[in-house]
Design an enzyme around this catalytic site. Structure first.
Site, mmCIF file in Angstrom:
data_model
loop_
_atom_site.group_PDB
_atom_site.id
_atom_site.type_symbol
_atom_site.label_atom_id
_atom_site.label_comp_id
_atom_site.label_asym_id
_atom_site.label_seq_id
_atom_site.Cartn_x
_atom_site.Cartn_y
_atom_site.Cartn_z
ATOM 1 N N GLU A 1 -9.219 1.521 -3.714
ATOM 2 C CA GLU A 1 -8.849 0.132 -3.977
ATOM 3 C C GLU A 1 -8.281 -0.004 -5.382
ATOM 4 O OE1 GLU A 1 -10.692 -4.252 -3.067
ATOM 5 O OE2 GLU A 1 -12.021 -2.797 -4.007
ATOM 6 N N THR B 1 -14.236 -8.672 -5.579
ATOM 7 C CA THR B 1 -14.490 -7.292 -6.000
ATOM 8 C C THR B 1 -14.484 -7.133 -7.515
ATOM 9 O OG1 THR B 1 -13.370 -6.560 -3.991
ATOM 10 C CG2 THR B 1 -13.754 -4.907 -5.671
ATOM 11 N N TYR C 1 -4.527 5.834 3.998
ATOM 12 C CA TYR C 1 -3.901 4.666 4.631
ATOM 13 C C TYR C 1 -2.561 4.349 3.969
ATOM 14 C CZ TYR C 1 -3.139 -0.217 5.932
ATOM 15 O OH TYR C 1 -2.588 -1.393 6.379
ATOM 16 N N VAL D 1 -8.849 -11.483 3.390
ATOM 17 C CA VAL D 1 -10.059 -12.010 2.774
ATOM 18 C C VAL D 1 -10.268 -13.497 3.049
ATOM 19 C CG1 VAL D 1 -9.030 -12.644 0.547
ATOM 20 C CG2 VAL D 1 -11.406 -11.878 0.637
ATOM 21 N N LYS E 1 0.826 -1.215 0.000
ATOM 22 C CA LYS E 1 0.000 0.000 0.000
ATOM 23 C C LYS E 1 0.863 1.269 0.000
ATOM 24 C CE LYS E 1 -3.891 -2.307 0.363
ATOM 25 N NZ LYS E 1 -3.328 -3.657 0.188
#
Length: 219
Positions: A142, A70, A13, A53, A5
């Site tokens: 995302e 997703t 974030y 997940v 990330k």
């Protein structure tokens, strides 16, 4: 310890992860003369970790509910908890201060990971019946694919094997600091191509459903 990330973040974030890496690297300017060395390690999704997940899908499977994915094209870098621990320990043994260590990881399609959650002797897992593909990204930044190296970083990245007392080699990319005031000690490793791309939808090893089932046994 950072994450994918931090690389080209799309939300707050991820930005905090990126800033954390920057602070860790530049803290050497103050800490290293007194003997403390600081480096960072950045890796992908840890299979089965809290909030990931896999526990969510296993709970849905136990309830007889479809597993929600997703987007059909979503990919991720994957690492087991044991591999993550070994990597962190190898970074501690190998660091000189100021590096960002990035493991060389396989990738997977999230649809295939959902298929792997089902038992191997299950009849064919069907999209729509067993796996519900939403084909819309969640709000908040995302990504369809994650990067472990930004577009700028390959120009100052080397490839090397990390030491750590293990009976197997741990291969990694090491991002060197863009500004270094604390030491002139050289970093080991072989430079990579400046236009190298390290994304989860790129040319790295792609895990099959069978590979993912084997990894899930460790998760």
């Amino acid at each position: 310890i950072s994450s994918d990330k931090a690389c080209q973040p799309t939300n707050l974030y991820g930005a905090t992860k990126m800033i954390g890496e920057c602070l860790a690297v530049q803290e050497n300017s103050f800490s290293y003369p007194r003997g403390t060395r600081i480096s960072a390690c950045r890796y992908g999704n840890v299979l089965g970790s809290r909030g990931s997940v896999v526990p969510i899908w296993r709970e849905a499977l136990a309830k007889g509910e479809p597993l929600k994915v997703t987007h059909e094209g979503m990919t991720r870098f994957l690492i087991t908890m044991r591999q993550a621990v070994d990597f962190v320990m190898a970074c501690l043994f190998s660091m000189k201060g100021g590096e960002i260590f990035v493991p060389i990881l396989p990738t997977a399609k999230m649809v295939d990971l959902a298929r792997a959650i089902y038992p191997a002797d299950d009849p064919a897992v069907l999209l729509g019946d067993h796996i519900l593909v939403l084909n819309e990204l969640r709000p908040g930044g995302e990504k369809l694919a994650e990067s472990l190296l930004s577009e700028e970083e390959p120009a100052r990245t080397v490839a090397r094997e990390l030491c750590g007392g293990f009976n197997h080699a741990i291969k990694a990319f090491v991002v060197l600091p863009s500004h270094r005031s604390w030491s002139s000690e050289p970093y080991p490793g072989e430079p990579i191509l400046p236009d190298f791309v390290y994304r989860s939808d790129g040319g790295t090893e792609v895990l099959s459903v069978e590979d993912l089932r084997a990894m899930l046994e460790e998760a």
